[in-house]
Design a protein around this motif. Structure first.
Motif, short mmCIF file in Angstrom:
data_model
loop_
_atom_site.label_atom_id
_atom_site.label_comp_id
_atom_site.label_asym_id
_atom_site.label_seq_id
_atom_site.Cartn_x
_atom_site.Cartn_y
_atom_site.Cartn_z
N TRP A 29 -2.56 33.27 35.43
CA TRP A 29 -2.28 33.73 34.08
C TRP A 29 -1.39 34.96 34.17
O TRP A 29 -1.66 35.87 34.97
CB TRP A 29 -3.56 34.09 33.33
N ARG A 69 1.21 37.65 31.49
CA ARG A 69 1.44 38.04 30.10
C ARG A 69 2.74 38.80 30.00
O ARG A 69 3.22 39.40 30.96
CB ARG A 69 0.28 38.87 29.57
N VAL A 129 -1.76 38.70 35.55
CA VAL A 129 -3.06 39.01 34.96
C VAL A 129 -4.18 38.56 35.91
O VAL A 129 -5.03 39.36 36.29
CB VAL A 129 -3.24 38.32 33.60
N ARG A 170 7.41 40.11 32.44
CA ARG A 170 6.20 39.32 32.59
C ARG A 170 5.37 39.89 33.74
O ARG A 170 5.90 40.16 34.82
CB ARG A 170 6.56 37.85 32.86
N TYR A 201 0.53 35.25 26.41
CA TYR A 201 -0.12 34.91 27.67
C TYR A 201 0.34 33.52 28.12
O TYR A 201 0.32 32.57 27.34
CB TYR A 201 -1.64 34.94 27.50
N GLU A 240 -1.33 25.91 26.72
CA GLU A 240 -2.28 26.99 26.47
C GLU A 240 -2.80 26.92 25.04
O GLU A 240 -2.11 26.44 24.14
CB GLU A 240 -1.64 28.36 26.68
N ASP A 262 -3.56 45.09 25.58
CA ASP A 262 -3.62 43.70 26.05
C ASP A 262 -2.77 42.77 25.18
O ASP A 262 -2.62 41.59 25.50
CB ASP A 262 -5.06 43.19 26.06
#
Length: 127
Positions: free
Chosen positions: A36, A38, A48, A45, A94, A6, A90
């Motif tokens: 994905w 996050r 997304v 976890r 990620y 990433e 947010d």
């Protein structure tokens, strides 16, 4: 050996945008769904977004719907996450992931559906 790397994370003000990239290597890129996820400090976890092996299907978490867009470039073996209108909530690390089974799409919003994971990239949104 499947590798996912990433990039694109960073610090951004609320309302700003970032684009995350996930470069895949080690096997055929097509045929496998990409996702994905996050993880914020002290939290589990969470899902997304995900995109199917063909790119024709996408799924998003309610928290990011209409703000984030997942896409994939088969020529570059890369998956992207365009993040707009970012909010402080947010903020997280990620992670990019891919399934171990070809043409698998069921439960694409579940951690357990994915076999391979990247190392993660930090996204921090300041208020």
């Amino acid at each position: 050996q499947v590798q996912l790397v990433e990039s694109g994370g960073g610090l951004v003000q609320a309302g700003g945008s970032l684009r995350l990239s996930c470069a895949a290597s080690g096997r055929t890129f097509s045929g496998y769904a990409m996702g994905w996820f996050r993880q914020a400090p002290g939290k589990e976890r969470e899902f997304v977004a995900a995109i199917s092996w063909s790119g024709s299907s996408r799924r998003y978490a309610d928290a990011v719907k209409d703000r984030f867009t997942i896409s994939r470039d088969y020529a570059k073996n890369t998956t992207y996450l365009q993040m707009n209108s970012l909010k402080p909530e947010d903020t997280a690390v990620y992670y990019c992931a891919t399934t171990g089974r070809v043409y698998y799409w069921k439960d694409c919003d579940k951690v357990g559906a994915y076999e391979y994971w990247g190392q993660g990239t930090q996204v921090t949104v300041s208020s």
